[in-house]
Design a protein around this motif. Structure first.
Motif, short mmCIF file in Angstrom:
data_model
loop_
_atom_site.label_atom_id
_atom_site.label_comp_id
_atom_site.label_asym_id
_atom_site.label_seq_id
_atom_site.Cartn_x
_atom_site.Cartn_y
_atom_site.Cartn_z
N SER A 1 -4.64 -0.12 -5.44
CA SER A 1 -4.06 0.76 -4.42
C SER A 1 -2.57 0.89 -4.66
O SER A 1 -1.89 -0.10 -4.94
N ASP A 2 -2.07 2.10 -4.57
CA ASP A 2 -0.65 2.40 -4.70
C ASP A 2 -0.20 3.12 -3.44
O ASP A 2 -0.60 4.26 -3.20
N LEU A 3 0.63 2.45 -2.65
CA LEU A 3 1.10 3.02 -1.39
C LEU A 3 2.59 3.32 -1.50
O LEU A 3 3.40 2.42 -1.69
N HIS A 4 2.94 4.59 -1.36
CA HIS A 4 4.33 5.02 -1.31
C HIS A 4 4.65 5.41 0.14
O HIS A 4 3.84 6.07 0.79
N TYR A 5 5.83 5.03 0.62
CA TYR A 5 6.18 5.37 2.00
C TYR A 5 7.66 5.71 2.11
O TYR A 5 8.49 5.26 1.30
N ASP A 6 7.97 6.50 3.10
CA ASP A 6 9.33 6.93 3.37
C ASP A 6 9.44 7.16 4.88
O ASP A 6 8.67 7.95 5.44
N LYS A 7 10.38 6.48 5.53
CA LYS A 7 10.53 6.58 6.98
C LYS A 7 12.00 6.81 7.33
O LYS A 7 12.88 6.20 6.75
N ASN A 8 12.22 7.67 8.31
CA ASN A 8 13.56 7.94 8.83
C ASN A 8 13.52 7.83 10.34
O ASN A 8 12.58 8.29 10.99
N GLY B 1 15.34 8.05 21.13
CA GLY B 1 15.25 7.98 19.68
C GLY B 1 13.97 8.58 19.17
O GLY B 1 13.05 8.92 19.93
N GLY B 2 13.90 8.73 17.87
CA GLY B 2 12.72 9.31 17.25
C GLY B 2 12.78 9.12 15.74
O GLY B 2 13.76 8.61 15.19
N GLY B 3 11.70 9.52 15.09
CA GLY B 3 11.66 9.38 13.65
C GLY B 3 10.51 10.15 13.05
O GLY B 3 9.64 10.69 13.74
N ASP B 4 10.51 10.23 11.71
CA ASP B 4 9.43 10.86 10.98
C ASP B 4 9.28 10.15 9.64
O ASP B 4 10.15 9.39 9.21
N GLY B 5 8.17 10.40 8.99
CA GLY B 5 7.94 9.77 7.69
C GLY B 5 6.56 10.06 7.17
O GLY B 5 5.77 10.81 7.77
N TRP B 6 6.25 9.45 6.03
CA TRP B 6 4.94 9.65 5.42
C TRP B 6 4.56 8.41 4.64
O TRP B 6 5.39 7.59 4.25
N SER B 7 3.26 8.27 4.40
CA SER B 7 2.72 7.20 3.56
C SER B 7 1.55 7.77 2.77
O SER B 7 0.66 8.42 3.34
N THR C 1 -8.90 1.03 -1.80
CA THR C 1 -9.70 0.77 -0.60
C THR C 1 -8.98 1.21 0.67
O THR C 1 -9.56 1.19 1.75
N THR C 2 -7.70 1.57 0.56
CA THR C 2 -6.92 2.04 1.71
C THR C 2 -6.40 3.45 1.44
O THR C 2 -5.24 3.75 1.70
N ARG C 3 -7.25 4.29 0.91
CA ARG C 3 -6.84 5.65 0.54
C ARG C 3 -6.36 6.43 1.77
O ARG C 3 -7.06 6.51 2.77
N GLN C 4 -5.16 7.00 1.69
CA GLN C 4 -4.58 7.69 2.84
C GLN C 4 -3.48 8.65 2.39
O GLN C 4 -2.91 8.53 1.31
N TRP C 5 -3.22 9.60 3.28
CA TRP C 5 -2.08 10.50 3.15
C TRP C 5 -1.72 10.92 4.57
O TRP C 5 -2.31 11.83 5.13
#
Length: 284
Positions: free
Chosen positions: A130-137, A172-178, A186-190
């Motif tokens: 599994s390869d998980l990339h994430y970015d959160k602001n 406050g608030g935020g956005d992001g993706w994974s 086994t944790t396939r997601q977008w």
């Protein structure tokens, strides 16, 4: 019969690297006079964390498995900026009977978190990765004002009245993706996420104290608090093209509390005695 080994031996390798950079700017000042005291502080903080870690576990062959390998890799970078401004004003009357205190403050923060997680397990001819990339602001601010008033009464004995009030607001608030779209994961997601939080709190207290005669004293405190908070998050599944119900939420928490406390004390040269009682109420 075949004997299954219950002993598992492994060889472990670990490697990690961490870097940290930070800086701050501080501006502080105050001014005093006979009746009024001023103070103000400005604090700015910036921090940058960067890290990398890798671990590998290679197991010795057993009766069940000939080859077994577990690998983990984590690469991340976290940034934070924070600005804090607060001050205070204290005014005392000429005869020192009345004292007024006011303290406003504001805080702003901004965060950025990005990284990569990899987990791979290989057992003989089977392999899962599994390869998980994430970015959160995220960003938000807090505003608070505290004030208190004290006065003394000399008629009918020594008596003091104190009133305290504090208001606090945060927004406050935020956005992001994974993303993890490997077919073997086994944790396939977008997922893409948006969130917000809003809160208000009003905290007050009224205290009345004094003495009766030479040996007796009393203290009465009434403190109500109102708290209102709301948080929501929308998580969208780009693979299924629908809302992800596990990571999506919406809630509001409101409550009002009241507390009353009273005490009576007696003291002389040889003995002292105090009784204390309190009652509280919470409404949601």
């Amino acid at each position: 019969p075949r004997i299954i080994s219950t002993i598992s031996l492994s060889q472990n390798e670990n490697m990690s690297l961490n870097k940290h950079g930070s800086g701050y700017f501080l501006l502080d000042g105050s001014k005093k006079s006979k009746k009024i005291n001023y103070s103000a502080t400005l604090l700015s903080i910036y921090s940058d964390y960067e890290g990398y870690s890798r671990s590998e576990n290679r197991y010795y062959p057993t009766a069940e498995y000939v080859n077994r390998l577990s690998e983990q890799l984590h690469d991340y970078r976290d940034k934070e900026f924070k600005l804090d401004i607060h001050g205070s004003v204290t005014k005392t009357s000429k005869n020192k009977v009345h004292t007024l205190y006011v303290s406003p403050s504001i805080e702003y923060r901004m965060n950025r978190n990005e990284g990569y997680n990899m987990v791979a397990n290989t057992t003989d001819a089977l392999s899962n990765r599994s390869d998980l990339h994430y970015d959160k602001n995220s960003a938000g601010y807090k505003v608070a004002v505290s004030t208190s008033y004290k006065t003394k009464f000399k008629e009918g004995g020594k008596r003091n009245l104190e009133v305290y009030l504090r208001y606090h607001h945060n927004d406050g608030g935020g956005d992001g993706w994974s993303v993890d779209t490997l077919p073997t994961s086994t944790t396939r997601q977008w997922l893409t996420n948006e969130s917000s939080e809003v809160g208000d709190m009003l905290d007050t207290s009224i205290r009345f104290s004094g003495r009766m005669g030479k040996n007796w004293g009393y203290n009465v405190l009434y403190s109500p608090t109102l708290n209102i908070s709301r948080a929501e998050r929308l998580s969208w599944d780009e693979l299924m093209m629908q809302i992800d119900n596990i990571n999506t939420y919406l809630y509001q928490n409101d409550y009002f509390t009241q507390n009353i406390a009273a005490s009576v004390n007696y003291s002389n040269k040889d003995h002292s005695l105090m009784t204390l009682g309190s009652i509280g109420y919470i409404h949601k």
